[in-house]
Design a protein around this motif. Structure first.
Motif, PDB file in Angstrom:
ATOM      1  N   ALA A 166     -68.264   4.732 -67.032  1.00 42.51           N
ATOM      2  CA  ALA A 166     -67.917   3.662 -68.370  1.00 42.51           C
ATOM      3  C   ALA A 166     -65.968   2.944 -67.752  1.00 42.51           C
ATOM      4  N   TYR A 167     -65.235   3.536 -67.123  1.00 44.20           N
ATOM      5  CA  TYR A 167     -64.423   3.522 -67.353  1.00 44.20           C
ATOM      6  C   TYR A 167     -64.482   2.053 -65.979  1.00 44.20           C
ATOM      7  N   SER A 168     -65.489   2.156 -64.558  1.00 40.86           N
ATOM      8  CA  SER A 168     -65.786   1.218 -64.042  1.00 40.86           C
ATOM      9  C   SER A 168     -65.890  -0.048 -64.265  1.00 40.86           C
ATOM     10  N   ARG A 294     -59.436  10.647 -63.709  1.00 44.53           N
ATOM     11  CA  ARG A 294     -59.046   9.508 -63.666  1.00 44.53           C
ATOM     12  C   ARG A 294     -57.364  10.009 -63.157  1.00 44.53           C
ATOM     13  N   THR A 295     -56.906  10.527 -64.631  1.00 41.72           N
ATOM     14  CA  THR A 295     -55.009  10.865 -65.098  1.00 41.72           C
ATOM     15  C   THR A 295     -55.146  12.516 -64.380  1.00 41.72           C
ATOM     16  N   HIS A 303     -47.752   7.028 -56.984  1.00 40.70           N
ATOM     17  CA  HIS A 303     -48.704   6.941 -56.058  1.00 40.70           C
ATOM     18  C   HIS A 303     -50.288   6.870 -56.419  1.00 40.70           C
ATOM     19  N   LYS A 304     -50.655   8.192 -57.049  1.00 45.39           N
ATOM     20  CA  LYS A 304     -52.257   8.640 -56.548  1.00 45.39           C
ATOM     21  C   LYS A 304     -52.703   7.897 -58.183  1.00 45.39           C
ATOM     22  N   ALA A 305     -51.451   8.142 -59.028  1.00 40.42           N
ATOM     23  CA  ALA A 305     -52.051   7.593 -60.510  1.00 40.42           C
ATOM     24  C   ALA A 305     -52.574   5.959 -60.119  1.00 40.42           C
ATOM     25  N   GLY A 309     -56.040   5.165 -61.144  1.00 37.53           N
ATOM     26  CA  GLY A 309     -56.378   3.535 -62.346  1.00 37.53           C
ATOM     27  C   GLY A 309     -57.571   3.330 -61.745  1.00 37.53           C
ATOM     28  N   SER A 310     -57.882   1.849 -60.733  1.00 39.65           N
ATOM     29  CA  SER A 310     -58.386   1.541 -60.202  1.00 39.65           C
ATOM     30  C   SER A 310     -59.956   1.803 -59.660  1.00 39.65           C
TER      31      SER A 310
END
Length: 464
Positions: A166-168, A294-295, A303-305, A309-310
């Motif tokens: 759903a995030y994507s 993700r988090t 940087h990884k966040a 996030g995308s």
């Protein structure tokens, strides 16, 4: 129900398809194979629906011109979101991969002989399923734009869950709307699968064997009993006041529980009560809560966040709890909320998600699935709660205003129920809740918790 809830007979409306076409990315794309990540491989072949209802626009745009805007923007946004223009094809060992070949998206234009205010959104089985949300037949993503008799519009999509969570999907929907308004895409997607690579050597916690199972170890599916209950879909709203009340009841000893934990605990008690009311022989009930990793996978690494996030794909885990029906029914909401918090605690860590990636790697190429999805109800009633609080309905504005309402629609076909709470379009802290539960459970909830779960009506949505 009166007209505010959808009108008598509104379920009987006819949808006529006027046009079918395939919308491909506007630029030629290099054909290549995009593998699924280990976390994608945990999803069975499921299509997820999502729809948005727009009132008659004030700019006097015709349906044809709005459909044109949708198609033009879709062709542009598929350049960056190319996975949605591809196809899922098995590779040499039988695992699905995305063939990014710009096959394109099936786009249907239709007319529904019903006014928006008469659309019974409380019962999406009759008004949304098979009518307004497209049945995806090809590719990864499908769209249906439906003109309503009143001049309103419903834009609905179906997508393959193996390609996006759903995030994507939310990211894509917002990007599509941004392109339609000639705005830059705020979050360009990343398909960097190396972010979810397994470790060498892997490290797997034994608890993962309780959560997931290789499909080769599943018992054969049982035929349903002739008079057995079946899953139905309903949409409710819950006021901010009731949510605060549930949260305070669930946080009585000073351990503040989240609204999602409090809501889930309340619903779990209701499902247990339904099992007792039906004199079910099953004494156990299970509830899962979807966790986005993700988090969790970034843990302070900025940087990884930003990369996560995308990230476009699935980054989900599905922990669940198992409790005795009698105990859930008798104990306080606070006790049940503590149990929800306990089983979630183990899954909201970086180590849990890294271990899950390693667990899948150890079982490949055999596909695996969440235990609660496929045989969750074997010992008793089971359901899953998936938070839709990031659902960005207000940002899905293609140029003729924000939707008056939007919701996911996911009668997912497992033997467990599925529940998704989302923010209400009223913007006042209320929730809208999509529920796919057994009819008996729904009837008990409506009889005993009508002060919490209110049927979604046109009046509530200001469609009248």
């Amino acid at each position: 129900m009166g007209s505010g809830a959808g009108g008598v007979g509104s379920e009987q409306f006819i949808v006529s398809v006027s046009k079918r076409e395939v919308v491909a990315a506007v630029l030629p794309l290099q054909e290549y194979w995009l593998p699924l990540s280990n976390l994608d491989l945990l999803l069975p072949p499921l299509d997820v629906g999502v729809f948005f209802c727009y009132k008659k626009n004030l700019h006097n745009l015709t349906f044809e011109s709005m459909a044109g805007v949708l198609k033009k923007a879709l062709a542009q946004v598929l350049v960056s979101h190319y996975a949605f223009a591809g196809e899922l094809v098995p590779n040499s060992v039988g695992e699905p991969e995305i063939l990014c070949n710009n096959r394109g998206v099936d786009f249907v234009e239709a007319f529904a002989d019903v006014d928006l205010r008469d659309l019974n959104l409380y019962n999406p089985d009759d008004t949304i399923e098979g009518k307004l949300v497209p049945q995806k037949k090809h590719g990864v993503f499908a769209v249906q734009a439906t003109e309503l008799r009143c001049g309103g519009l419903v834009v609905a999509c179906s997508f393959d869950h193996r390609v996006a969570d759903a995030y994507s999907a939310n990211m894509f929907l917002v990007s599509w709307a941004e392109v339609a308004q000639s705005k830059p895409i705020s979050t360009p997607p990343s398909f960097r699968r190396s972010l979810l690579n397994p470790r060498r050597p892997g490290s797997i916690h034994p608890s993962l064997d309780d959560m997931y199972i290789p499909v080769t170890e599943l018992p054969p599916p049982k035929d349903p009993e002739p008079d057995s209950d079946h899953l139905i879909s309903r949409i409710y709203y819950i006021t901010a006041e009731q949510l605060s009340r549930l949260q305070s009841l669930a946080s009585a000893k000073g351990c503040r529980r989240t609204k999602l934990e409090s809501f889930s605990a309340f619903l779990w008690k209701m499902v247990a009560k339904s099992a007792i009311a039906q004199n079910a022989e099953k004494k156990i009930t299970k509830m899962g809560v979807v966790v986005d990793g993700r988090t969790r996978l970034t843990e302070g690494d900025e940087h990884k966040a930003s990369l996560m996030g995308s990230y476009f794909g699935n980054v989900l885990s599905l922990p669940y709890g198992t409790e005795q029906v009698d105990e859930l029914n008798e104990k306080s909401l606070e006790w049940v909320a503590d149990k929800v918090h306990e089983f979630l605690e183990g899954a909201v860590t970086k180590e849990h998600f890294l271990g899950l990636i390693d667990w899948v790697e150890a079982h490949r190429p055999v596909s695996s699935v969440a235990k609660i999805y496929c045989n969750g109800s074997e010992d008793g009633p089971a359901f899953v709660v998936s938070s839709g609080q990031r659902f960005p309905a207000s940002k899905v504005d293609f140029g003729w205003g924000m939707p008056g309402f939007g919701s996911y629609h996911f009668p997912w076909g497992g033997d467990a129920g599925y529940v998704m709470p989302m923010p209400s379009p009223t913007g006042n802290g209320d929730w809208v809740v999509y529920m796919h539960l057994l009819r008996g459970q729904v009837e008990l909830i409506e009889a005993e918790a009508s002060h919490v779960f209110k049927p979604l009506t046109s009046t509530y949505l200001h469609f009248d």
